[in-house]
Design an enzyme around this catalytic site. Structure first.
Site, mmCIF file in Angstrom:
data_model
loop_
_atom_site.group_PDB
_atom_site.id
_atom_site.type_symbol
_atom_site.label_atom_id
_atom_site.label_comp_id
_atom_site.label_asym_id
_atom_site.label_seq_id
_atom_site.Cartn_x
_atom_site.Cartn_y
_atom_site.Cartn_z
ATOM 1 N N HIS A 119 39.194 38.183 40.599
ATOM 2 C CA HIS A 119 40.528 37.757 41.408
ATOM 3 C C HIS A 119 41.487 37.051 40.466
ATOM 4 C CE1 HIS A 119 38.837 39.230 44.755
ATOM 5 N NE2 HIS A 119 37.852 38.325 44.800
ATOM 6 N N HIS A 211 32.436 35.132 42.078
ATOM 7 C CA HIS A 211 33.086 35.105 43.197
ATOM 8 C C HIS A 211 32.686 33.726 43.936
ATOM 9 C CE1 HIS A 211 35.086 39.131 42.978
ATOM 10 N NE2 HIS A 211 33.965 39.289 42.146
ATOM 11 N N GLU A 293 28.125 35.447 44.695
ATOM 12 C CA GLU A 293 29.133 34.947 45.729
ATOM 13 C C GLU A 293 28.354 33.347 45.796
ATOM 14 O OE1 GLU A 293 31.839 35.925 46.969
ATOM 15 O OE2 GLU A 293 31.721 38.129 47.080
#
Length: 329
Positions: A119, A211, A293
């Site tokens: 992102h 992430h 994650e």
């Protein structure tokens, strides 16, 4: 300051032909010496050490890599916590701008590793662009998303860049050449399909996408996402399924050792591993690749870890050790 000298003696006519010029000359020398002394004092003082009086111009030092995010602004920002902030769109595309400076030697000498910070910090300004559909092999999916954030506004995009920078430093110290898919150096993106192509084009020995999750409160811990077997459209992950699993297992084990954090209590049945076939970044990869994650930003206890510079350094260390053990074989 007063000065008493020959100019104050009574004039003597017999010597007038040479006395006055001599007096003027001496006065001029004295005045010049006085001015020179004053200039030397001013310059010498500015030098600070009495050397040649020159002032060394030093550039601002980057923030410490252990800078905590506790003082992070609540709105999305560009850049990271470690002094590498950049204005989006001002630098070349990441495929050409992220040049690694590896150590001269080390166990990863000759290895190429791609880090994919999840992102772009600028995505939230470009919702039209990131919402367009791209082909991920099995179906179409959004180009990218803005990512999540803690309840206090520390963004996933900021977190991923910070951990990625720390990880890059550690891998370069082991001799690896490291490339980024983006470094906050473009207005938005890249899309998930382009992220995969960057790793493929680099002929990377392995790739990791960094992430942090945005699940519900009470859901805690990290998990590593592995590619499942896909053979559809442009996607064929079958050659990378086994090495990607090995990479993911090594990262998970070393992350527990380095941080003391437990694997996810809501995904992976306590293994810290999750297999997926719906992620374009994995489906379109032709080299071993995993997602991680690192924790759940929406859980207050996990958020306290993710916003800690000390914890992020430990996380980068654990991820690095897993990568080194995978690539150095």
């Amino acid at each position: 300051m007063s000065y008493v000298g020959p100019d104050f003696d009574p004039p003597r006519p017999p010597r007038r032909s040479w006395r006055r010029p001599l007096t003027v000359a001496v006065a001029a020398l004295v005045l010049g010496a006085l001015v020179g002394w004053l200039v030397w004092q001013a310059v010498g003082d500015s030098g600070g050490d009495g050397s040649d009086g020159s002032v060394a111009q030093s550039s601002p030092s980057p923030a410490s890599p252990d800078t905590s995010a506790s003082d992070a602004p609540s709105s999305p920002i560009t850049g990271t916590d470690d002094g590498d902030a950049k204005e989006p769109g001002k630098s070349p595309a990441p495929s050409s701008s992220s040049t690694s400076r590896p150590a001269a030697s080390g166990p990863l000498k000759g290895k190429v590793f791609v880090i994919d910070p999840g992102h772009n910090p600028g995505n939230f300004r470009h919702t039209t662009e990131i919402n367009r559909q791209v082909d991920i092999g099995t179906n179409s999916k959004e180009c990218d998303t803005t990512g999540t954030s803690t309840n206090d506004g520390y963004t996933e995009a900021r977190f991923t860049l910070d951990v990625s920078h720390r990880l890059r430093t550690l891998l370069e110290q082991q001799g690896a050449t490291v490339k980024f898919t983006q470094d906050g150096d473009r207005p938005w993106g890249p899309c998930v399909d382009e992220r995969a192509r960057i790793g493929n084009k680099a002929k990377a020995d392995a790739v990791i996408s960094i992430h942090a999750d945005g699940s519900g409160p009470g859901n805690r811990g990290f998990h590593v996402i592995l590619p499942g077997a896909v053979n559809e459209g442009e996607a064929d992950t079958r050659p990378i399924v086994a090495p990607s699993r090995e990479l993911g297992e090594r990262i998970a084990g070393n992350l527990v050792s380095a941080t003391g954090s437990a694997p996810s209590n809501y995904i992976g049945d306590g293994t810290g591993l999750d297999v997926r076939t719906d992620l374009g970044g994995l489906n379109l990869s032709t080299v071993p690749k995993v997602f991680i994650e690192c924790g759940n930003m929406r859980d207050s206890k996990d958020a306290a870890l993710l916003t800690s510079g000390a914890w992020r350094q430990k996380a980068a260390q654990g991820i690095s050790e897993g990568i080194v053990s995978f690539l150095a074989e």
